[in-house]
Scaffold this motif. Structure first.
Motif, PDB file in Angstrom:
ATOM      1  N   VAL A 175      24.388 -33.279  37.313  1.00 46.46           N
ATOM      2  CA  VAL A 175      24.036 -33.541  38.902  1.00 46.46           C
ATOM      3  C   VAL A 175      24.837 -34.250  39.439  1.00 46.46           C
ATOM      4  CG1 VAL A 175      21.574 -33.407  40.033  1.00 46.46           C
ATOM      5  CG2 VAL A 175      22.086 -31.650  38.392  1.00 46.46           C
ATOM      6  N   GLY A 176      25.546 -34.361  40.556  1.00 46.37           N
ATOM      7  CA  GLY A 176      25.988 -35.651  41.088  1.00 46.37           C
ATOM      8  C   GLY A 176      27.292 -36.425  39.335  1.00 46.37           C
ATOM      9  N   ARG A 177      26.219 -37.554  39.454  1.00 47.97           N
ATOM     10  CA  ARG A 177      27.241 -38.255  38.624  1.00 47.97           C
ATOM     11  C   ARG A 177      26.328 -38.676  37.130  1.00 47.97           C
ATOM     12  NH1 ARG A 177      28.741 -43.285  41.580  1.00 47.97           N
ATOM     13  NH2 ARG A 177      26.233 -43.394  42.648  1.00 47.97           N
ATOM     14  N   THR A 178      25.801 -37.992  36.999  1.00 48.68           N
ATOM     15  CA  THR A 178      24.076 -37.355  36.084  1.00 48.68           C
ATOM     16  C   THR A 178      24.024 -36.509  35.246  1.00 48.68           C
ATOM     17  OG1 THR A 178      22.683 -39.385  37.366  1.00 48.68           O
ATOM     18  CG2 THR A 178      22.086 -38.186  35.365  1.00 48.68           C
ATOM     19  N   GLU A 179      24.795 -36.877  33.613  1.00 53.93           N
ATOM     20  CA  GLU A 179      25.288 -35.464  32.784  1.00 53.93           C
ATOM     21  C   GLU A 179      23.159 -35.409  31.739  1.00 53.93           C
ATOM     22  OE1 GLU A 179      28.642 -35.181  30.482  1.00 53.93           O
ATOM     23  OE2 GLU A 179      27.108 -35.485  28.735  1.00 53.93           O
ATOM     24  N   PHE A 180      23.028 -34.536  31.732  1.00 59.26           N
ATOM     25  CA  PHE A 180      21.975 -34.672  30.509  1.00 59.26           C
ATOM     26  C   PHE A 180      21.568 -33.751  29.690  1.00 59.26           C
ATOM     27  CE2 PHE A 180      20.328 -33.114  34.518  1.00 59.26           C
ATOM     28  CZ  PHE A 180      19.704 -32.378  33.764  1.00 59.26           C
ATOM     29  N   THR A 181      20.968 -33.660  28.652  1.00 56.78           N
ATOM     30  CA  THR A 181      21.263 -32.246  27.950  1.00 56.78           C
ATOM     31  C   THR A 181      19.342 -31.183  27.770  1.00 56.78           C
ATOM     32  OG1 THR A 181      20.554 -33.596  25.744  1.00 56.78           O
ATOM     33  CG2 THR A 181      22.585 -33.147  26.044  1.00 56.78           C
ATOM     34  N   THR A 182      19.399 -30.609  28.361  1.00 49.50           N
ATOM     35  CA  THR A 182      17.859 -30.193  28.508  1.00 49.50           C
ATOM     36  C   THR A 182      18.480 -28.324  27.824  1.00 49.50           C
ATOM     37  OG1 THR A 182      16.384 -29.653  29.699  1.00 49.50           O
ATOM     38  CG2 THR A 182      18.503 -28.975  30.719  1.00 49.50           C
ATOM     39  N   SER A 183      17.064 -27.507  28.368  1.00 46.70           N
ATOM     40  CA  SER A 183      17.095 -26.015  28.128  1.00 46.70           C
ATOM     41  C   SER A 183      16.986 -25.209  29.018  1.00 46.70           C
ATOM     42  CB  SER A 183      16.149 -25.749  26.653  1.00 46.70           C
ATOM     43  OG  SER A 183      16.576 -26.303  25.833  1.00 46.70           O
ATOM     44  N   LEU A 184      17.435 -24.086  29.431  1.00 43.92           N
ATOM     45  CA  LEU A 184      16.968 -23.514  30.845  1.00 43.92           C
ATOM     46  C   LEU A 184      15.793 -22.572  30.195  1.00 43.92           C
ATOM     47  CD1 LEU A 184      20.973 -22.149  31.550  1.00 43.92           C
ATOM     48  CD2 LEU A 184      19.668 -24.134  32.318  1.00 43.92           C
ATOM     49  N   TRP A 185      14.832 -22.538  31.201  1.00 46.31           N
ATOM     50  CA  TRP A 185      14.067 -21.492  30.902  1.00 46.31           C
ATOM     51  C   TRP A 185      13.722 -20.620  31.020  1.00 46.31           C
ATOM     52  CZ3 TRP A 185       8.848 -25.124  32.296  1.00 46.31           C
ATOM     53  CH2 TRP A 185       8.835 -26.145  31.248  1.00 46.31           C
ATOM     54  N   PRO A 186      13.144 -19.507  30.764  1.00 45.88           N
ATOM     55  CA  PRO A 186      13.845 -17.943  31.208  1.00 45.88           C
ATOM     56  C   PRO A 186      12.615 -18.023  32.326  1.00 45.88           C
ATOM     57  CG  PRO A 186      12.829 -17.895  29.156  1.00 45.88           C
ATOM     58  CD  PRO A 186      12.979 -19.414  29.297  1.00 45.88           C
ATOM     59  N   LYS A 187      12.823 -16.953  33.406  1.00 48.86           N
ATOM     60  CA  LYS A 187      11.309 -17.601  34.229  1.00 48.86           C
ATOM     61  C   LYS A 187      11.852 -15.636  35.385  1.00 48.86           C
ATOM     62  CE  LYS A 187       8.245 -19.555  37.451  1.00 48.86           C
ATOM     63  NZ  LYS A 187       7.539 -18.300  38.537  1.00 48.86           N
ATOM     64  N   ASP A 188      10.844 -15.346  35.558  1.00 45.14           N
ATOM     65  CA  ASP A 188      10.893 -13.716  36.012  1.00 45.14           C
ATOM     66  C   ASP A 188      12.461 -13.769  36.056  1.00 45.14           C
ATOM     67  OD1 ASP A 188       8.411 -15.061  37.346  1.00 45.14           O
ATOM     68  OD2 ASP A 188       8.952 -15.960  38.542  1.00 45.14           O
ATOM     69  N   GLY A 189      12.599 -12.948  34.911  1.00 46.28           N
ATOM     70  CA  GLY A 189      14.006 -12.307  34.462  1.00 46.28           C
ATOM     71  C   GLY A 189      15.385 -13.247  35.232  1.00 46.28           C
ATOM     72  N   GLY A 190      15.175 -14.297  35.174  1.00 45.29           N
ATOM     73  CA  GLY A 190      16.170 -15.095  35.361  1.00 45.29           C
ATOM     74  C   GLY A 190      16.248 -16.137  34.641  1.00 45.29           C
ATOM     75  N   TYR A 191      16.397 -17.168  35.151  1.00 44.62           N
ATOM     76  CA  TYR A 191      17.048 -18.532  34.758  1.00 44.62           C
ATOM     77  C   TYR A 191      16.185 -20.334  34.996  1.00 44.62           C
ATOM     78  CZ  TYR A 191      18.244 -16.846  30.825  1.00 44.62           C
ATOM     79  OH  TYR A 191      18.345 -15.444  28.851  1.00 44.62           O
ATOM     80  N   ILE A 192      15.763 -21.354  34.876  1.00 39.87           N
ATOM     81  CA  ILE A 192      15.393 -22.063  35.833  1.00 39.87           C
ATOM     82  C   ILE A 192      15.806 -23.262  34.957  1.00 39.87           C
ATOM     83  CG2 ILE A 192      13.378 -21.184  37.558  1.00 39.87           C
ATOM     84  CD1 ILE A 192      11.499 -22.238  35.794  1.00 39.87           C
ATOM     85  N   VAL A 193      16.457 -23.966  35.927  1.00 43.04           N
ATOM     86  CA  VAL A 193      16.931 -25.536  35.275  1.00 43.04           C
ATOM     87  C   VAL A 193      15.928 -26.509  36.148  1.00 43.04           C
ATOM     88  CG1 VAL A 193      19.204 -27.601  35.103  1.00 43.04           C
ATOM     89  CG2 VAL A 193      18.940 -24.657  36.091  1.00 43.04           C
ATOM     90  N   PRO A 194      15.498 -27.470  34.453  1.00 45.70           N
ATOM     91  CA  PRO A 194      14.389 -28.266  34.731  1.00 45.70           C
ATOM     92  C   PRO A 194      15.128 -29.589  35.273  1.00 45.70           C
ATOM     93  CG  PRO A 194      14.843 -27.653  32.441  1.00 45.70           C
ATOM     94  CD  PRO A 194      15.082 -26.862  33.147  1.00 45.70           C
ATOM     95  N   LEU A 195      15.163 -30.188  36.014  1.00 49.14           N
ATOM     96  CA  LEU A 195      15.035 -31.718  36.221  1.00 49.14           C
ATOM     97  C   LEU A 195      14.657 -32.602  35.795  1.00 49.14           C
ATOM     98  CD1 LEU A 195      16.816 -30.718  40.381  1.00 49.14           C
ATOM     99  CD2 LEU A 195      18.195 -31.067  37.968  1.00 49.14           C
TER     100      LEU A 195
END
Length: 101
Positions: free
Chosen positions: A51-71
């Motif tokens: 995101v911008g100049r920031t890199e990080f590791t996380t996990s995409l969460w399944p939600k309502d048939g799709g995925y969401i990215v935690p910030l």
């Protein structure tokens, strides 16, 4: 797999309140096709996120048939992001050496 998309930051008050960006439908389809190779359980998909100049590791969460990215809060602070802002997200998803049977 590398994906890039733009989305709005929203706040979810669920059992684990957090800020997220929803992955658009076309990118969710690509993630779904790779999910069995990369998930470590519960449908979670490990990813490196830019995101911008920031890199990080996380996990995409399944939600309502799709995925969401935690910030993470640290990412939002570093990039000066707030609820309702539109951001461009780059995801890298790679097999973690685990194959689900």
């Amino acid at each position: 797999m590398e994906l890039e998309f733009t989305g709005e930051i929203y706040y979810w008050r669920g059992p684990a309140p957090h800020h997220f960006v929803a992955v658009p439908e076309p990118e969710c389809a690509a993630l779904e096709s790779a999910a069995a190779l990369v998930t470590y359980g519960w449908g979670m998909i490990p990813a490196t996120v830019h995101v911008g100049r920031t890199e990080f590791t996380t996990s995409l969460w399944p939600k309502d048939g799709g995925y969401i990215v935690p910030l993470k809060a640290a990412v939002r602070r570093s990039e000066g992001l707030e609820l309702g802002d539109t951001v461009t997200i780059r995801l890298t998803v790679a097999a973690q050496g685990r194959v689900r049977k």
